[in-house]
Design an enzyme around this catalytic site. Structure first.
Site, PDB file in Angstrom:
ATOM      1  N   HIS A   1      -1.588   6.499   5.450  1.00  0.00           N
ATOM      2  CA  HIS A   1      -0.754   6.217   4.280  1.00  0.00           C
ATOM      3  C   HIS A   1      -0.266   7.503   3.625  1.00  0.00           C
ATOM      4  O   HIS A   1      -0.826   8.574   3.864  1.00  0.00           O
ATOM      5  CB  HIS A   1      -1.541   5.374   3.264  1.00  0.00           C
TER       6      HIS A   1
ATOM      7  N   SER B   1       0.798  -1.222   0.000  1.00  0.00           N
ATOM      8  CA  SER B   1       0.000   0.000   0.000  1.00  0.00           C
ATOM      9  C   SER B   1       0.834   1.276   0.000  1.00  0.00           C
ATOM     10  O   SER B   1       0.398   2.301  -0.526  1.00  0.00           O
ATOM     11  CB  SER B   1      -0.942   0.006   1.211  1.00  0.00           C
TER      12      SER B   1
END
Length: 303
Positions: A285, A55
């Site tokens: 993220h 990710s």
């Protein structure tokens, strides 16, 4: 645990563009390019670039997701896409990064929510592939450790419940679990070499979502006293990646030492998002600005 995302319009802040301009200028001044040569002269030898990873490689702006396979959350402004554009390889570039990828996802299909499947990422590698980037390893150990830290943070938000839990026996199984990832990383690098023997291989590390001290619980749900411990685990993950890269002759691109852009910073400054992310970004993220930094750092190493 899969992160939640919000959708809206986003972009790379002006301050980040200035920083990347300074970084590029510094690379040129350091002698990375010959005087008078065009900016792409040192790297235009690449023709076939494949991006592998999890990710931290796949995510970017939610509005720019590829959409297929849906569960990968692969974005068109992640660092591989931005690197490919800077190298003039957008037309021939292949991005097979996927959100929950682990080292085993290189050779085994990755099952995704809704029944979709991401094929083994190594399937994208060919004998003629001449540039490969890969970000992998955090999902094998570090992610679960940090989730555990977040779960118990509420029991003592000002203390260090996670560190106490992991070190109660006098040893640190969290650190040991991160160290144990190294053979898998080396196996990934070996697998790339076997399939694309002439490729330049870049192992790309992880931006830090935490500052070295203090933190910002509950926006980043790590207890205040646990922040130095968790930050140290993130540093350890990058150190393991660096050692694996060195052992296999790969380039190591390490964005983890940069300070002042962690998830505790305000929008427009941070490069990693908190639990409640800004519009068009993914929780916990890198955002598009963080991915731009990773792309520029990685390109500077290809000079």
């Amino acid at each position: 645990m899969r992160d939640h995302a919000t959708t809206a319009t986003g972009g790379v802040p002006r301050t980040t563009r200035r920083l990347l301009s300074v970084l590029t200028s510094a690379v040129v001044a350091a002698g990375g390019l010959a005087a008078g040569s065009p900016a792409g002269a040192a790297t235009d030898r690449f023709e076939r670039y494949v991006a592998l990873g999890d990710s931290y490689a796949a995510y970017g702006s939610v509005s720019k997701n590829y959409g297929t396979p849906a569960g990968c959350t692969r974005a068109r402004d992640n660092y591989p896409n931005q690197l490919a554009a800077s190298l003039g390889l957008a037309a021939s570039f292949v991005d097979v990064t996927c959100g929950d990828a682990r080292t085993i996802s290189m050779t085994v299909p990755e099952a995704l929510p809704g029944g979709a499947v991401n094929p083994p990422q190594f399937d994208a590698l060919k004998p003629g592939t001449d540039l490969v980037t890969v970000t992998i390893g955090a999902k094998d150990a570090l992610s679960d450790i940090l989730v555990n830290c977040a779960v118990i943070a509420g029991t003592d938000p000002q203390g260090n419940p996670c560190e106490r839990t992991y070190t109660a026996s006098g040893t640190d199984p969290a650190a040991a679990a991160i160290d144990a990832v190294r053979p898998g990383i080396e196996g990934v690098l070996d697998g790339i070499r076997e399939r694309s023997p002439h490729a330049t291989v870049v192992l790309v590390g992880y931006l830090s979502g935490l500052p070295p001290t203090t933190g910002c619980w509950p926006d980043v749900p790590i207890a205040r006293g646990d922040v130095p411990y968790a930050y140290g685990l993130q540093k350890r993950m990058n150190a393991v990646l660096g050692a694996a890269a060195a052992s296999r002759g790969a380039i190591f691109s390490n964005p983890g030492d940069v300070l002042g852009h962690d998830a505790c910073q305000p929008p427009g400054v941070r490069w990693v998002e908190p639990l409640d992310p800004a519009p068009d970004t993914n929780a916990t993220h890198p955002n598009a600005a963080g991915q731009a930094y990773v792309a520029a750092l990685t390109r500077s190493l290809l000079r």
